[in-house]
Design an enzyme around this catalytic site. Structure first.
Site, PDB file in Angstrom:
ATOM      1  N   SER A  24       0.816  -1.221   0.000  1.00 26.32           N
ATOM      2  CA  SER A  24       0.000   0.000   0.000  1.00 26.32           C
ATOM      3  C   SER A  24       0.846   1.267   0.000  1.00 26.32           C
ATOM      4  O   SER A  24       0.307   2.371   0.042  1.00 26.32           O
ATOM      5  CB  SER A  24      -0.930   0.010   1.225  1.00 26.32           C
ATOM      6  OG  SER A  24      -0.172   0.043   2.417  1.00 26.32           O
ATOM      7  N   ASN A 111      -1.791  -1.060  13.984  1.00 29.54           N
ATOM      8  CA  ASN A 111      -3.240  -0.823  13.985  1.00 29.54           C
ATOM      9  C   ASN A 111      -3.607   0.527  14.602  1.00 29.54           C
ATOM     10  O   ASN A 111      -4.425   1.263  14.060  1.00 29.54           O
ATOM     11  CB  ASN A 111      -3.958  -1.959  14.718  1.00 29.54           C
ATOM     12  CG  ASN A 111      -3.786  -3.287  13.998  1.00 29.54           C
ATOM     13  OD1 ASN A 111      -3.347  -3.311  12.836  1.00 29.54           O
ATOM     14  ND2 ASN A 111      -4.089  -4.383  14.664  1.00 29.54           N
ATOM     15  N   THR A 156     -39.135  27.197 -11.298  1.00 28.71           N
ATOM     16  CA  THR A 156     -39.437  25.899 -10.698  1.00 28.71           C
ATOM     17  C   THR A 156     -39.700  24.986 -11.886  1.00 28.71           C
ATOM     18  O   THR A 156     -40.219  25.452 -12.918  1.00 28.71           O
ATOM     19  CB  THR A 156     -40.674  25.941  -9.769  1.00 28.71           C
ATOM     20  OG1 THR A 156     -41.799  26.357 -10.542  1.00 28.71           O
ATOM     21  CG2 THR A 156     -40.478  26.938  -8.613  1.00 28.71           C
ATOM     22  N   SER A 278     -13.223  23.592 -29.324  1.00 26.38           N
ATOM     23  CA  SER A 278     -13.385  22.280 -29.928  1.00 26.38           C
ATOM     24  C   SER A 278     -12.305  22.086 -30.981  1.00 26.38           C
ATOM     25  O   SER A 278     -11.884  23.049 -31.634  1.00 26.38           O
ATOM     26  CB  SER A 278     -14.765  22.183 -30.583  1.00 26.38           C
ATOM     27  OG  SER A 278     -14.761  21.187 -31.594  1.00 26.38           O
ATOM     28  N   ASN A 286     -16.706  25.939 -24.681  1.00 24.58           N
ATOM     29  CA  ASN A 286     -17.344  24.934 -23.831  1.00 24.58           C
ATOM     30  C   ASN A 286     -17.035  25.149 -22.346  1.00 24.58           C
ATOM     31  O   ASN A 286     -15.911  25.484 -21.981  1.00 24.58           O
ATOM     32  CB  ASN A 286     -16.871  23.530 -24.246  1.00 24.58           C
ATOM     33  CG  ASN A 286     -17.349  23.158 -25.640  1.00 24.58           C
ATOM     34  OD1 ASN A 286     -18.433  23.556 -26.056  1.00 24.58           O
ATOM     35  ND2 ASN A 286     -16.529  22.407 -26.360  1.00 24.58           N
ATOM     36  N   GLU A 291     -18.532  21.415 -16.211  1.00 25.15           N
ATOM     37  CA  GLU A 291     -18.938  20.021 -16.420  1.00 25.15           C
ATOM     38  C   GLU A 291     -18.126  19.076 -15.547  1.00 25.15           C
ATOM     39  O   GLU A 291     -18.630  18.098 -15.001  1.00 25.15           O
ATOM     40  CB  GLU A 291     -18.761  19.639 -17.891  1.00 25.15           C
ATOM     41  CG  GLU A 291     -19.685  20.414 -18.829  1.00 25.15           C
ATOM     42  CD  GLU A 291     -19.227  20.299 -20.275  1.00 25.15           C
ATOM     43  OE1 GLU A 291     -19.614  19.316 -20.923  1.00 25.15           O
ATOM     44  OE2 GLU A 291     -18.479  21.168 -20.746  1.00 25.15           O
ATOM     45  N   TYR A 318      -9.280  -5.013  13.991  1.00 26.88           N
ATOM     46  CA  TYR A 318      -8.723  -4.668  12.682  1.00 26.88           C
ATOM     47  C   TYR A 318      -8.818  -5.833  11.700  1.00 26.88           C
ATOM     48  O   TYR A 318      -8.573  -6.977  12.040  1.00 26.88           O
ATOM     49  CB  TYR A 318      -7.247  -4.257  12.848  1.00 26.88           C
ATOM     50  CG  TYR A 318      -6.580  -3.909  11.524  1.00 26.88           C
ATOM     51  CD1 TYR A 318      -6.656  -2.617  11.012  1.00 26.88           C
ATOM     52  CD2 TYR A 318      -5.895  -4.870  10.783  1.00 26.88           C
ATOM     53  CE1 TYR A 318      -6.065  -2.292   9.795  1.00 26.88           C
ATOM     54  CE2 TYR A 318      -5.297  -4.556   9.564  1.00 26.88           C
ATOM     55  CZ  TYR A 318      -5.386  -3.276   9.083  1.00 26.88           C
ATOM     56  OH  TYR A 318      -4.806  -2.948   7.885  1.00 26.88           O
ATOM     57  N   GLN A 323      -7.292  -1.404   5.024  1.00 25.15           N
ATOM     58  CA  GLN A 323      -6.261  -0.709   4.250  1.00 25.15           C
ATOM     59  C   GLN A 323      -6.877  -0.035   3.016  1.00 25.15           C
ATOM     60  O   GLN A 323      -6.317   0.918   2.477  1.00 25.15           O
ATOM     61  CB  GLN A 323      -5.192  -1.715   3.834  1.00 25.15           C
ATOM     62  CG  GLN A 323      -4.076  -1.142   2.990  1.00 25.15           C
ATOM     63  CD  GLN A 323      -2.907  -2.110   2.887  1.00 25.15           C
ATOM     64  OE1 GLN A 323      -2.142  -2.260   3.839  1.00 25.15           O
ATOM     65  NE2 GLN A 323      -2.777  -2.787   1.755  1.00 25.15           N
ATOM     66  N   LYS A 326      -8.049   4.181   2.457  1.00 24.04           N
ATOM     67  CA  LYS A 326      -7.366   5.405   2.038  1.00 24.04           C
ATOM     68  C   LYS A 326      -7.630   5.840   0.592  1.00 24.04           C
ATOM     69  O   LYS A 326      -7.877   7.033   0.370  1.00 24.04           O
ATOM     70  CB  LYS A 326      -5.868   5.280   2.311  1.00 24.04           C
ATOM     71  CG  LYS A 326      -5.568   5.463   3.788  1.00 24.04           C
ATOM     72  CD  LYS A 326      -4.221   4.898   4.188  1.00 24.04           C
ATOM     73  CE  LYS A 326      -4.324   4.059   5.447  1.00 24.04           C
ATOM     74  NZ  LYS A 326      -4.802   2.676   5.200  1.00 24.04           N
TER      75      LYS A 326
HETATM   76  N1  ARG Z   1      -1.132  -0.751   5.821  1.00 21.27           N
HETATM   77  C1  ARG Z   1      -2.075  -1.080   6.871  1.00 21.27           C
HETATM   78  C2  ARG Z   1      -3.349  -0.253   6.691  1.00 21.27           C
HETATM   79  O1  ARG Z   1      -3.293   0.718   6.021  1.00 21.27           O
HETATM   80  C3  ARG Z   1      -1.498  -0.769   8.224  1.00 21.27           C
HETATM   81  C4  ARG Z   1      -2.035  -1.588   9.339  1.00 21.27           C
HETATM   82  C5  ARG Z   1      -1.590  -2.985   9.212  1.00 21.27           C
HETATM   83  N2  ARG Z   1      -1.965  -3.766  10.344  1.00 21.27           N
HETATM   84  C6  ARG Z   1      -1.964  -5.047  10.313  1.00 21.27           C
HETATM   85  N3  ARG Z   1      -2.364  -5.665  11.354  1.00 21.27           N
HETATM   86  N4  ARG Z   1      -1.610  -5.711   9.247  1.00 21.27           N
HETATM   87  O2  ARG Z   1      -4.387  -0.584   7.204  1.00 21.27           O
END
Ligand code: ARG
Length: 459
Positions: A24, A111, A156, A278, A286, A291, A318, A323, A326
């Site tokens: 991530s 976490n 209206t 255009s 435009n 838009e 958790y 994850q 985000k």
């Molecule tokens: N990259 C994880 C997230 O964004 C961080 C937390 C990971 N925790 C775990 N127990 N694997 O949620």
């Protein structure tokens, strides 16, 4: 090197596909500032409570400073092998300062770390959005003040209804964005509790001080339940809900700009630098920005649906599903940020065709209600009767191809003998607007009073 931070009980590294679905860092590196902030607060607290020695804490803090410099200067090695921002920072810290780096994660888990980082990020996003929306409100206020008495049709069903002023119309959006601001402020106030110290899910056996980290991070208090602290993302959802409603408001105004800019309406134009042409039709101008504001609302609303769907079936505490919180939040705020900025620019630069709007304000029998009201006031007709008489007057005027104000007195008297030439005074769009003096109504005095009130609220 290149080993996971949790490799102790494993014999093999993650497979390629395991890493591909798990990684991530490409997304959550945006949390780096919040991550460093949280780590510094945690480290200082560990030192203050005697869990860490002063010299270890010093080594960690200066290592974190080095990391901050590396990130700011674009020299930090963000590595997929270390999965996310938290482990990238920790791995780098270990390369920089060695053994003490391994003590930073005492009494902490990713976490509570990620819950803290993300809360800090969303809190900042609320603050930024509030400022931007207030900038948009100021732009609307300035234009509303310019056009407090300039007429336009009020609609209206997108059919001519009653004349209003352009200032009144713009002020409607000032009210909407004002409620959006207060929704972001409410969300911010509710989210402002500290998850740090919840550790993995159950709290920590170390004598940590969650009040101290809360104070350092600007939170009002520690969250009261460690399971809740690492499990919920309602703060993000609430903010996305506020963002969705706000994006809806932006989208409606954008839609009106699109309509107003058609040659058929011809109510406004935008300057060259806020429109596009255009590639084939040379005559085109435009309203792409409007838009796209309208379309960005789709992303923002989609983000709420995406995150609520991710969250709705998760058992405590958790799960890695979280994850996926985000990307929608980052995308939603990026979209909202662009949409608000583009809208502010368009509002500031709009060139209203006030003459054309005034003519439109008086057409379509837009003062028919004023005629009916006159019959009630002056001749004491029941409103239903007055409505009926006026309907006939409109039909007659339509047949003769004239406006209500041009309908000869004899025609009106044929419908209701009591009508006098006094009636023509209420049949202009100016008179119609000027008469609507009820609080919050479209009379220019009322519009100016609301403008003054909002100006002082925003200063
Ligand atoms: N990259 C994880 C997230 O964004 C961080 C937390 C990971 N925790 C775990 N127990 N694997 O949620």
């Amino acid at each position: 090197k290149g080993q996971t931070l949790w490799g102790g009980r494993f014999n093999a590294k993650p497979s390629e596909i395991m890493q591909a679905i798990n990684v991530s860092i490409g997304v959550d590196q945006r949390l780096w500032e919040q991550d460093l902030r949280g780590s510094r607060a945690h480290c200082r607290m560990l030192a203050a409570t005697g869990i860490l020695t002063g010299s270890d804490a010093q080594a960690i803090l200066s290592g974190l400073d080095t990391i901050e410099a590396e990130i700011r200067e674009g020299r930090f090695p963000f590595r997929d092998a270390f999965e996310d921002i938290h482990m990238n920072v920790e791995a780098r810290l270990s390369e920089l300062i060695g053994e003490p780096s391994g003590r930073l994660h005492t009494a902490r888990s990713r976490n509570d770390q990620v819950a803290t980082d993300f809360r800090l990020w969303v809190r900042d996003a609320c603050d930024r959005t509030i400022e931007q929306l207030q900038g948009l409100q100021r732009a609307l206020l300035a234009r509303a003040a310019d056009h407090a008495a300039d007429l336009m049709p009020g609609f209206t069903h997108l059919q001519p209804a009653q004349p209003v002023t352009l200032g009144h119309h713009l002020m409607a959006y000032v009210e909407m964005f004002g409620r959006d601001v207060s929704r972001f402020a409410d969300a911010r106030a509710r989210m402002n509790e500290n998850p740090l110290g919840a550790a993995a899910l159950a709290g920590s056996p170390f004598p940590i001080n969650r009040h101290a980290t809360a104070a350092e991070l600007g939170f009002d208090r520690p969250m009261g339940n460690s399971l809740d602290a690492v499990s919920d993302r309602d703060f993000a959802l609430e903010t996305l809900a506020a963002a969705s409603i706000c994006a809806g408001h932006l989208s409606r105004l954008a839609e009106e700009i699109v309509i107003w800019m058609t040659p058929q309406f011809g109510f406004v134009t935008l300057p060259d630098d806020l429109t596009t042409g255009s590639s084939i039709m040379p005559q085109k101008r435009n309203p792409d920005a409007a838009e796209l504001v309208r379309a960005k609302a789709g992303r923002v609303m989609g983000a709420f649906v995406a995150l609520s769907t991710v969250m709705k079936g998760l058992p405590l505490a958790y799960s890695k599903d979280m994850q996926e919180d985000k990307p929608p939040v980052f995308q939603a705020f990026d979209a909202l940020d662009l949409a608000t900025g583009a809208m502010t620019a368009m509002v500031a630069a709009l060139i209203p065709n006030t003459e054309r709007m005034r003519v439109a304000a008086g057409s379509g029998f837009s003062t028919a209600t004023d005629l009916a009201d006159w019959l009630v006031r002056e001749l004491n007709l029941p409103f239903r009767k007055a409505h009926h008489v006026t309907g006939h007057a409109v039909k007659r005027a339509e047949g003769l191809g004239v406006d209500l104000s041009q309908l000869p007195l004899a025609e009106l008297q044929a419908l209701e003998p009591g009508i006098t030439s006094e009636v023509y005074k209420v049949l202009t769009p100016e008179a119609s607007c000027a008469s609507r003096q009820s609080f919050g109504g479209t009379a220019p005095e009322q519009v100016r009073a609301r403008i003054a009130e909002w100006k002082s609220r925003l200063s």
